[in-house]
Design a protein around this motif. Structure first.
Motif, mmCIF file in Angstrom:
data_model
loop_
_atom_site.group_PDB
_atom_site.id
_atom_site.type_symbol
_atom_site.label_atom_id
_atom_site.label_comp_id
_atom_site.label_asym_id
_atom_site.label_seq_id
_atom_site.Cartn_x
_atom_site.Cartn_y
_atom_site.Cartn_z
ATOM 1 N N TYR A 73 6.152 8.966 1.229
ATOM 2 C CA TYR A 73 6.503 7.506 0.629
ATOM 3 C C TYR A 73 8.102 7.240 1.024
ATOM 4 C CZ TYR A 73 2.954 8.302 -2.733
ATOM 5 O OH TYR A 73 0.860 8.553 -2.644
ATOM 6 N N ILE A 74 9.057 8.077 1.311
ATOM 7 C CA ILE A 74 10.533 7.998 1.206
ATOM 8 C C ILE A 74 10.835 7.500 2.730
ATOM 9 C CG2 ILE A 74 12.864 9.065 1.886
ATOM 10 C CD1 ILE A 74 12.175 10.916 -0.458
ATOM 11 N N ILE A 75 9.763 7.817 3.853
ATOM 12 C CA ILE A 75 9.666 7.138 4.844
ATOM 13 C C ILE A 75 9.082 5.689 4.780
ATOM 14 C CG2 ILE A 75 10.940 9.106 6.050
ATOM 15 C CD1 ILE A 75 9.120 10.373 7.711
ATOM 16 N N GLY A 76 7.656 6.751 4.696
ATOM 17 C CA GLY A 76 7.089 5.258 4.668
ATOM 18 C C GLY A 76 5.829 5.074 5.550
ATOM 19 N N LYS A 86 1.323 4.457 8.177
ATOM 20 C CA LYS A 86 1.890 3.929 6.814
ATOM 21 C C LYS A 86 1.119 4.153 5.414
ATOM 22 C CE LYS A 86 3.119 0.270 9.454
ATOM 23 N NZ LYS A 86 4.477 0.376 9.630
ATOM 24 N N VAL A 87 2.925 4.799 4.258
ATOM 25 C CA VAL A 87 1.620 5.329 3.168
ATOM 26 C C VAL A 87 2.269 4.187 1.641
ATOM 27 C CG1 VAL A 87 0.661 6.870 4.194
ATOM 28 C CG2 VAL A 87 2.789 6.856 3.556
ATOM 29 N N ASN A 88 2.230 4.007 1.362
ATOM 30 C CA ASN A 88 3.105 3.879 0.083
ATOM 31 C C ASN A 88 2.921 4.033 -1.712
ATOM 32 O OD1 ASN A 88 1.133 1.858 -0.186
ATOM 33 N ND2 ASN A 88 2.363 0.283 0.092
ATOM 34 N N LYS A 89 3.498 3.689 -2.376
ATOM 35 C CA LYS A 89 2.947 4.967 -3.462
ATOM 36 C C LYS A 89 1.051 4.212 -4.059
ATOM 37 C CE LYS A 89 4.959 0.621 -5.874
ATOM 38 N NZ LYS A 89 5.683 -0.337 -7.159
ATOM 39 N N HIS A 90 1.027 3.183 -3.338
ATOM 40 C CA HIS A 90 -0.576 2.231 -3.769
ATOM 41 C C HIS A 90 -1.966 3.389 -3.144
ATOM 42 C CE1 HIS A 90 1.006 -0.864 -5.830
ATOM 43 N NE2 HIS A 90 1.809 -1.107 -4.640
ATOM 44 N N THR A 91 -1.450 4.525 -2.182
ATOM 45 C CA THR A 91 -2.345 5.313 -1.134
ATOM 46 C C THR A 91 -1.579 6.204 -1.226
ATOM 47 O OG1 THR A 91 -0.826 5.376 1.090
ATOM 48 C CG2 THR A 91 -2.484 3.005 0.503
#
Length: 281
Positions: A73-76, A86-91
């Motif tokens: 999540y830090i590097i996305g 790509k990943v974020n808090k929604h995945t």
């Protein structure tokens, strides 16, 4: 600041929270992302000077790591089945066990096989996109209840240069699916509330709970809904694949028998846990 000083400060700041090998891995990942330097280049150039802006990026990453935020999540971004995502808090962050599920599906089809595939609860799109990359002749569709997750999945399809038909649906409320498929696959929420104590802080605090957890009193909620739909939307030789809770393989087998499925096969993951299931109608 020199790279050697940056590295020393980085390790000191995280040494009480993570094993040394993991701290080193974090540093290598961030160096690649923020400095565009490989592990070897870092080792060969310890006296290289970095800018204040670059140093600040590392300091911000340290603070997030100290709060147990996943490095992905830090590097996305992360890697899955050899592809960038790509990943974020929604995945959810894709797991190696899910790569095994993709491999199992692909092992049953030549590149020209499996014309129609549906991924239910796609999240980052990792399953659907990996299948699309390896089955170029297939029509791949994927659904999720989360609009934000679907935005990430669509971005990942573009990133990996594949076509996937994404659409938003609440599978628990769905009464039908768009067509019949050769493969329906799902990695739905399956972690029971009682199992939360086994989870790491980075998962508990940051990964989307709606994609992970189910209530103790009905842990097969999603599997029941999906299998009920799947039996009417699989082609005659079609297959249903699931990632499952390691503790509920027997219950899953009984559920699928009751829905009319046969040839039910449980497969263990690399850790020896009952993790995958396939069957046909």
């Amino acid at each position: 600041m020199k790279i050697s000083d940056l590295k020393s400060n980085f390790k000191k700041s995280l040494s009480e929270l993570y094993p040394s090998e993991e701290v080193q891995s974090f540093f290598n990942i961030l160096s690649e992302k923020y400095l565009n330097l490989s592990r070897i280049e870092i080792a060969l150039n310890p006296e290289r000077t970095i800018s204040a802006t670059e140093a600040e990026k590392f300091q911000k990453a340290i603070l997030r790591l100290q709060n147990h935020e996943p490095i992905q999540y830090i590097i996305g971004e992360t890697e899955f089945y050899g592809l960038p995502f790509k990943v974020n808090k929604h995945t959810l962050i894709p797991r190696p066990e899910t790569e095994e599920l993709v491999e199992w599906i692909l092992s049953g089809f030549p590149p020209s096989g499996a014309k129609g595939i549906l991924d239910i609860g796609t999240g980052s799109g990792c399953i659907a996109i990996s299948l699309a990359k390896n089955l170029p002749n297939a029509k791949i569709s994927a659904l999720d209840i989360s609009e934000e997750a679907l935005k990430i999945a669509e971005a990942n399809a573009k990133l990996n240069k594949v076509e996937v038909d994404f659409f938003q649906t609440d599978i628990l409320a769905a009464e039908t699916l768009p067509m019949k498929y050769d493969v329906i696959v799902s990695n739905p929420p399956y972690v029971r509330e009682l199992e939360k104590k086994q989870m790491q802080q980075n998962v508990l605090k940051y990964e989307p709970h709606s994609a992970l957890y189910v209530k103790d009193e009905d842990p097969l909620l999603f599997y029941r809904a999906i299998s009920h739909l799947a039996k009417n939307h699989l082609n005659p030789s079609g297959k249903l694949f699931f990632e499952i809770n390691e503790y509920l393989a027997y219950e899953m087998t009984e559920l699928l028998k009751a829905e009319g499925f046969k040839n039910i096969e449980i497969k263990k993951d690399i850790y020896g846990k009952d993790r995958m299931l396939k069957c046909k109608i």
